[in-house]
Design a protein around this motif. Structure first.
Motif, mmCIF file in Angstrom:
data_model
loop_
_atom_site.group_PDB
_atom_site.id
_atom_site.type_symbol
_atom_site.label_atom_id
_atom_site.label_comp_id
_atom_site.label_asym_id
_atom_site.label_seq_id
_atom_site.Cartn_x
_atom_site.Cartn_y
_atom_site.Cartn_z
ATOM 1 N N GLU A 1 1.983 -5.075 -2.596
ATOM 2 C CA GLU A 1 2.440 -4.294 -3.740
ATOM 3 C C GLU A 1 1.276 -3.535 -4.356
ATOM 4 O O GLU A 1 0.139 -3.986 -4.307
ATOM 5 C CB GLU A 1 3.016 -5.212 -4.820
ATOM 6 C CG GLU A 1 4.255 -5.944 -4.420
ATOM 7 C CD GLU A 1 4.728 -6.858 -5.538
ATOM 8 O OE1 GLU A 1 5.944 -7.044 -5.648
ATOM 9 O OE2 GLU A 1 3.893 -7.384 -6.298
ATOM 10 N N ILE A 2 1.584 -2.402 -4.940
ATOM 11 C CA ILE A 2 0.615 -1.663 -5.741
ATOM 12 C C ILE A 2 1.191 -1.575 -7.138
ATOM 13 O O ILE A 2 2.339 -1.181 -7.322
ATOM 14 C CB ILE A 2 0.369 -0.249 -5.178
ATOM 15 C CG1 ILE A 2 -0.275 -0.332 -3.805
ATOM 16 C CG2 ILE A 2 -0.506 0.550 -6.132
ATOM 17 C CD1 ILE A 2 -0.469 1.012 -3.148
ATOM 18 N N ASN B 1 -4.973 -7.688 -13.704
ATOM 19 C CA ASN B 1 -5.163 -8.965 -13.032
ATOM 20 C C ASN B 1 -4.452 -9.076 -11.688
ATOM 21 O O ASN B 1 -4.739 -9.956 -10.906
ATOM 22 C CB ASN B 1 -4.732 -10.116 -13.958
ATOM 23 C CG ASN B 1 -5.238 -11.452 -13.485
ATOM 24 O OD1 ASN B 1 -6.254 -11.530 -12.812
ATOM 25 N ND2 ASN B 1 -4.526 -12.502 -13.835
ATOM 26 N N HIS B 2 -3.530 -8.214 -11.388
ATOM 27 C CA HIS B 2 -2.788 -8.260 -10.125
ATOM 28 C C HIS B 2 -3.575 -7.519 -9.049
ATOM 29 O O HIS B 2 -3.984 -6.378 -9.255
ATOM 30 C CB HIS B 2 -1.415 -7.616 -10.317
ATOM 31 C CG HIS B 2 -0.554 -7.729 -9.116
ATOM 32 N ND1 HIS B 2 -0.617 -6.834 -8.074
ATOM 33 C CD2 HIS B 2 0.387 -8.637 -8.773
ATOM 34 C CE1 HIS B 2 0.248 -7.174 -7.149
ATOM 35 N NE2 HIS B 2 0.877 -8.267 -7.545
ATOM 36 N N PRO B 3 -3.820 -8.151 -7.884
ATOM 37 C CA PRO B 3 -4.522 -7.442 -6.799
ATOM 38 C C PRO B 3 -3.741 -6.188 -6.396
ATOM 39 O O PRO B 3 -2.520 -6.203 -6.317
ATOM 40 C CB PRO B 3 -4.533 -8.448 -5.652
ATOM 41 C CG PRO B 3 -4.314 -9.768 -6.291
ATOM 42 C CD PRO B 3 -3.481 -9.515 -7.512
ATOM 43 N N GLY B 4 -4.452 -5.103 -6.189
ATOM 44 C CA GLY B 4 -3.802 -3.864 -5.802
ATOM 45 C C GLY B 4 -3.384 -3.012 -6.990
ATOM 46 O O GLY B 4 -2.532 -2.149 -6.876
ATOM 47 N N THR B 5 -4.001 -3.231 -8.152
ATOM 48 C CA THR B 5 -3.675 -2.444 -9.331
ATOM 49 C C THR B 5 -4.459 -1.139 -9.341
ATOM 50 O O THR B 5 -5.648 -1.114 -9.047
ATOM 51 C CB THR B 5 -3.980 -3.228 -10.627
ATOM 52 O OG1 THR B 5 -3.188 -4.407 -10.650
ATOM 53 C CG2 THR B 5 -3.694 -2.409 -11.870
ATOM 54 N N SER C 1 -9.756 -6.893 -8.488
ATOM 55 C CA SER C 1 -9.580 -5.933 -7.406
ATOM 56 C C SER C 1 -8.712 -4.792 -7.930
ATOM 57 O O SER C 1 -7.496 -4.810 -7.811
ATOM 58 C CB SER C 1 -8.916 -6.615 -6.202
ATOM 59 O OG SER C 1 -8.781 -5.694 -5.154
ATOM 60 N N VAL C 2 -9.367 -3.806 -8.539
ATOM 61 C CA VAL C 2 -8.660 -2.717 -9.204
ATOM 62 C C VAL C 2 -9.320 -1.390 -8.854
ATOM 63 O O VAL C 2 -10.526 -1.335 -8.615
ATOM 64 C CB VAL C 2 -8.648 -2.936 -10.743
ATOM 65 C CG1 VAL C 2 -10.045 -2.961 -11.315
ATOM 66 C CG2 VAL C 2 -7.809 -1.885 -11.459
ATOM 67 N N HIS D 1 -6.812 9.158 0.150
ATOM 68 C CA HIS D 1 -6.056 8.631 1.293
ATOM 69 C C HIS D 1 -6.377 7.140 1.423
ATOM 70 O O HIS D 1 -7.542 6.764 1.453
ATOM 71 C CB HIS D 1 -6.441 9.339 2.590
ATOM 72 C CG HIS D 1 -6.058 10.780 2.592
ATOM 73 N ND1 HIS D 1 -4.829 11.203 3.050
ATOM 74 C CD2 HIS D 1 -6.714 11.884 2.192
ATOM 75 C CE1 HIS D 1 -4.768 12.507 2.929
ATOM 76 N NE2 HIS D 1 -5.893 12.958 2.406
ATOM 77 N N PHE D 2 -5.362 6.330 1.479
ATOM 78 C CA PHE D 2 -5.538 4.892 1.635
ATOM 79 C C PHE D 2 -5.121 4.485 3.038
ATOM 80 O O PHE D 2 -4.057 4.867 3.499
ATOM 81 C CB PHE D 2 -4.687 4.132 0.606
ATOM 82 C CG PHE D 2 -5.061 4.459 -0.810
ATOM 83 C CD1 PHE D 2 -6.087 3.769 -1.432
ATOM 84 C CD2 PHE D 2 -4.408 5.451 -1.523
ATOM 85 C CE1 PHE D 2 -6.445 4.053 -2.730
ATOM 86 C CE2 PHE D 2 -4.752 5.746 -2.824
ATOM 87 C CZ PHE D 2 -5.779 5.050 -3.435
#
Length: 118
Positions: free
Chosen positions: A3-4, A27-31, A49-50, A116-117
């Motif tokens: 998730e993002i 606090n959520h990974p992928g923010t 991890s932001v 680009h990811f």
């Protein structure tokens, strides 16, 4: 499947957001945190991890020396443009396409950023 989470804040810490609130938000990974001012980067814990996207500086608009930005009281001087990383947190500060205060740019071309990811 991952998730993002996308979140946004308008102003720097002290305008309704504390360090505690910012860190709860990311606090959520992928923010991905969209912030008007890049100084929010300092409030985020290094182990978050932001990805922060900011652009308030307009790349400095004028290439003044760091000591002069400090003297003028400009807090964003250390995050004028480009990539920044500290621990797990990352930030990109764009020079954007506009101006602020003075309608000029000197040696600071406007930019529209495409990330680009993989």
């Amino acid at each position: 499947e991952s998730e993002i989470w996308i979140a946004g804040v308008d102003n720097e810490i002290g305008s309704g957001f504390s360090r505690e609130n910012i860190n709860r938000l990311v606090n959520h990974p992928g923010t991905v945190l969209i912030s008007h001012e890049p100084t929010v980067f300092d409030a985020i814990d290094d182990n978050c991890s932001v990805l922060v996207l900011a652009g308030d500086t307009h790349g400095g608009q004028l290439p003044l020396p760091e000591w002069l930005w400090k003297r003028l009281g400009y807090k964003q001087y250390k995050y004028m443009r480009g990539w920044f990383q500290q621990g797990k947190k990352k930030m990109y500060v764009t020079t954007g396409i506009g101006t602020s205060t003075l309608p000029i740019r000197l040696l600071r071309p406007p930019e529209i950023v495409v990330l680009h990811f993989l």
